[in-house]
Structure formats: structure tokens, C-alpha cells
Enzyme design. Structure first.
Site, PDB file in Angstrom:
ATOM      1  N   GLY A  83       0.820  -1.204   0.000  1.00 13.32           N
ATOM      2  CA  GLY A  83       0.000   0.000   0.000  1.00 13.32           C
ATOM      3  C   GLY A  83       0.852   1.251   0.000  1.00 13.32           C
ATOM      4  O   GLY A  83       0.999   1.910   1.033  1.00 13.32           O
ATOM      5  N   TYR A  84       1.425   1.576  -1.147  1.00 13.99           N
ATOM      6  CA  TYR A  84       2.266   2.768  -1.279  1.00 13.99           C
ATOM      7  C   TYR A  84       1.577   3.825  -2.149  1.00 13.99           C
ATOM      8  O   TYR A  84       1.163   4.864  -1.680  1.00 13.99           O
ATOM      9  CB  TYR A  84       3.620   2.393  -1.887  1.00 13.99           C
ATOM     10  CG  TYR A  84       4.680   1.978  -0.892  1.00 13.99           C
ATOM     11  CD1 TYR A  84       4.353   1.403   0.328  1.00 13.99           C
ATOM     12  CD2 TYR A  84       6.031   2.148  -1.179  1.00 13.99           C
ATOM     13  CE1 TYR A  84       5.317   1.018   1.230  1.00 13.99           C
ATOM     14  CE2 TYR A  84       7.012   1.770  -0.282  1.00 13.99           C
ATOM     15  CZ  TYR A  84       6.662   1.203   0.928  1.00 13.99           C
ATOM     16  OH  TYR A  84       7.627   0.836   1.821  1.00 13.99           O
ATOM     17  N   THR A 119      -0.921  -4.268  -6.526  1.00 14.95           N
ATOM     18  CA  THR A 119      -0.789  -5.520  -7.262  1.00 14.95           C
ATOM     19  C   THR A 119      -1.341  -6.700  -6.466  1.00 14.95           C
ATOM     20  O   THR A 119      -0.954  -6.913  -5.307  1.00 14.95           O
ATOM     21  CB  THR A 119       0.684  -5.769  -7.613  1.00 14.95           C
ATOM     22  OG1 THR A 119       1.168  -4.665  -8.383  1.00 14.95           O
ATOM     23  CG2 THR A 119       0.849  -7.057  -8.411  1.00 14.95           C
ATOM     24  N   GLU A 161      13.372  -3.798  -3.247  1.00 13.63           N
ATOM     25  CA  GLU A 161      12.521  -3.978  -4.423  1.00 13.63           C
ATOM     26  C   GLU A 161      13.287  -3.670  -5.702  1.00 13.63           C
ATOM     27  O   GLU A 161      13.208  -4.405  -6.684  1.00 13.63           O
ATOM     28  CB  GLU A 161      11.292  -3.072  -4.322  1.00 13.63           C
ATOM     29  CG  GLU A 161      10.343  -3.212  -5.498  1.00 13.63           C
ATOM     30  CD  GLU A 161       9.134  -2.306  -5.417  1.00 13.63           C
ATOM     31  OE1 GLU A 161       8.261  -2.410  -6.299  1.00 13.63           O
ATOM     32  OE2 GLU A 161       9.058  -1.485  -4.484  1.00 13.63           O
TER      33      GLU A 161
END
Length: 396
Positions: free
Chosen positions: A127-128, A161, A244
């Protein structure tokens, strides 16, 4: 610095190859190699197979249930998985939130969440991004206000996603509006089954439901789900993004896709000759292969340092890795020409034996091309990565 594999490294590679040959289900392998869509069950199935072997968390210390492998061993494992055509281990739990929990979480959080990530009992999402807060992530507006032993969360996340499958979401929220924007952010772990959370699909051009909008309407989150200190979430977010970006380079997958590109370029013709024999097209493939070789050497140079904590060099790997991935998909579509035009969702889902265009290799390539447009954006856009390199590596 010696970039050649040692005898021990080569023996490890043989061990990994033998294991994958014996344990990778053929149906999963064929889906990956032929660019078919993978279901939630496919991802979980492969995760559990590797978990049984103890090979899920290749970057984790052994004390938390990881392999304890060296950086070189992790690189070899990722290369062999890509070569064999395994489904990816989804990064949100294993490679993104888990390192944050290890580095900044308390003991109770480590004891509870890390085993559930290893076993795939919890499927995580990220949740960014928010509407208007993507590359400028620190401008996020989702609020978390403390009331007693809970936070009350209100706001919206987007491009989330696989949130439709998720049990948990790690979320950046604003807990202080009276300070510099980077200083008022906290890092919360939120159960996706909590009342007030709504997941709405975003259907992409290829009719794939991969990303979502996630809405929070007075969602109660226990204070014990706060990672680290309140208002220190920006530090944890940057730490996570370093992990990431390093993984986005995906050299092994690019090498596998390069071989696929050469195969379809040999199958399709131009002026009566295989396209791979056309001087102009062949030069494009050769140029891309040289760039991929250079990226691989750069990755090996980075992992030879084995600091355990990704630095600004992760931005360099992210930029070049995504450029190569996008170029690969461009050359694939160029190779198959009009055969790549129709979208064939039923074929991608495995509902039909052959594609509507009669070329099973070509059928998935238009969706594949469009999907890879996003790689230069997620994990921090490539333009932002260039700023990071300018400031932190070049000192400008």
C-alpha cells in the site's frame, strides 16, 4: 575482484539444477515458458514446494528460517529458477515487508509474521501509491489517527498488485500533518479482512485483473501493528524500496527471454529469410545482448560486496534492468508482426489448446509488451532513480 564462479559455486549450481528438474511441476513450467497467466494457486503451490525444501527465503538469515546463502548463491539460484521457468516467489512478503520487519519490527512482530510469510499463510500486498502520489510518494494523503489502542485509517491506495488475493497489506499512512511531508509518515501492517476495506479491480488493456484500488473507510488497526516508531515510516519505506529495486533487474529472466526472442526471430521471416538473419534486426538483438551481458557483470560486481543492505547502486540496476526488459518485449512484437496484434484472453488463461492466430508463441506477446511498460515506473520511476544516482553516487 574475481567474478568467476568457484568450484563450490558450480557444485551449488548443479545441486539447484538437479532439484528443479525433479521438483518443478511441468504444468507450471509450461505456463511460465509460454507466457501464460498464473493463478493464485499456481504461485502458492510453487511457494510451498520451495518452502518444504527450505529455499523460499534465499535472502533471509538462517535465524529467521532463511537459507543463509551468500549473495553469489542467491544469484545462482535466481538464474537457475529463471532458466528452468519457475513461477516467481511473489516479493511483497518475502523480499519486501519481511526485511523491514527484521530490521525495524519488534520481537513479537518477528515471531508472528515471519513464519507466516515463509509458509505462505499470509499473502501480502503493498500500500504505497495513491492517486496523485506515485513518484512523489511522500505526498501521500491516507490518514491514520490514533484513538486509544487503535489507529483509524482513511484514504485510498492505487495500482495495488494482486490485492484481490491478499490477506495483509503493508501501508504507508500519514500520522502527522504539521511537519515536513517525509517526517509525518508511519508504516502499518493491516489485515485485509478488517471492516471498512474495499478492493476495486483495475482491468488492464489485456483484460487482466492484476492491479486494484484499495479504499480505507474508518478502518481500525491495532497500534501493535505499527512498525518501528510513529512518523519514522519514510525511513522504513526507503529501506524496502532498495530491496525492491535490486530484484527488479531480473537478469536471469531477461537471459531466458533473450533465447525465446532468438527462437521466434528464427521462425518468422522477412523477404523469404529468417528474421534473425536480417542484418538490421540482428544488430538490434546483438546490441541488446551486449547490454544484458554488461548488466550481469554489474550485478555480479554489486553482489561481490555483499553488504546485505542495498545502496544507491540498486537504482542503477533498476534503470538498466527495466530498459532491457522493455526492449526485449519490443523486439518480440517486432519479430511476430501482425500475429501479435489480437488479444486472446481465453488462450492466456489456458481454456483453449491453441491461439486464435495459429501461432502459440506470438499470441501472448502484445499483452506481454503492454504489461512491461510499467516496469520503468514501479519501484520508483526511472527518472527518480536517475536523481538518486546523481545525488548519492555522483554527489551532484
Amino acid at each position: 575482484m574475481d567474478l568467476n564462479y568457484t568450484a563450490e559455486d558450480l557444485a551449488f549450481r548443479d545441486q539447484v539444477r538437479t532439484y528443479l528438474e525433479a521438483n518443478l511441476p511441468q504444468d507450471l513450467q509450461q505456463k511460465v515458458l509460454n507466457h501464460k497467466r498464473l493463478s493464485r494457486e499456481d504461485f502458492v503451490r510453487w511457494h510451498k514446494i520451495l518452502a518444504k525444501q527450505g529455499w523460499v527465503a534465499t535472502g533471509w538469515p538462517a535465524e529467521y528460517g532463511g537459507t543463509g546463502w551468500t549473495a553469489t548463491q542467491r544469484h545462482i539460484f535466481e538464474e537457475e529458477c529463471a532458466r528452468a521457468g519457475t513461477p516467481a516467489i511473489l516479493p511483497f512478503g518475502v523480499n519486501m515487508v519481511a526485511p523491514v520487519i527484521m530490521a525495524f519490527g519488534n520481537q513479537a512482530q518477528k515471531d508472528y509474521y515471519l513464519p507466516r510469510i515463509l509458509s505462505c499463510e499470509d499473502w501480502w500486498c503493498q500500500g504505497y501509491s495513491e492517486p496523485g502520489s506515485g513518484s512523489d510518494l511522500a505526498s501521500l494523503k491516507t490518514r491514520a489517527e490514533r484513538e486509544g489502542d487503535h489507529y483509524i485509517v482513511n484514504g485510498q491506495k492505487t495500482w495495488t498488485t494482486l490485492a484481490q488475493h491478499a490477506d495483509m497489506i503493508f501501508c504507508l499512512v500519514r500520522t502527522d500533518t504539521g511537519v515536513r511531508k517525509q517526517e509525518g509518515i508511519s508504516f502499518l501492517l493491516i489485515d485485509m479482512k478488517t471492516p471498512g476495506i474495499t478492493v476495486r479491480p483495475i482491468i488492464m488493456l489485456d483484460e487482466e485483473h492484476e492491479v486494484n484500488e484499495v479504499f480505507f473507510d474508518n478502518v481500525k488497526v491495532p497500534v501493535e501493528n505499527l512498525i518501528g516508531e510513529e512518523n519514522k515510516g519514510w525511513t522504513y519505506a526507503k529501506y524496502l524500496l532498495g530491496h525492491e529495486r535490486t530484484n527488479i533487474a531480473a537478469v536471469g529472466r531477461a537471459k531466458r527471454e533473450l533465447q525465446f526472442l532468438k527462437r521466434i526471430a528464427a521462425k518468422h521471416q522477412k523477404n523469404g529469410l529468417p528474421l534473425i538473419d536480417d542484418a538490421v534486426y540482428a544488430s538490434k538483438v546483438a546490441s541488446l545482448e551486449v547490454e544484458l551481458m554488461a548488466l550481469e557483470i554489474t550485478v555480479l560486481r554489486v553482489i561481490s560486496q555483499d553488504s546485505g543492505r542495498p545502496g544507491p547502486e540498486a537504482s542503477l540496476l533498476k534503470i538498466k534492468g527495466t530498459e532491457i526488459q522493455q526492449r526485449l518485449t519490443e523486439l518480440m512484437v517486432e519479430a511476430v508482426g501482425p500475429y501479435g496484434l489480437p488479444f486472446d484472453p481465453a488462450f492466456l488463461e489456458g481454456e483453449t489448446e491453441h491461439s486464435i492466430v495459429g501461432d502459440d508463441d506470438a499470441a501472448p506477446l502484445a499483452p506481454y509488451y503492454f504489461n512491461f511498460r510499467k516496469t520503468s515506473i514501479y519501484g520508483g520511476s526511472n527518472e527518480i532513480q536517475k536523481n538518486i544516482i546523481t545525488q548519492m553516487i555522483l554527489g551532484l
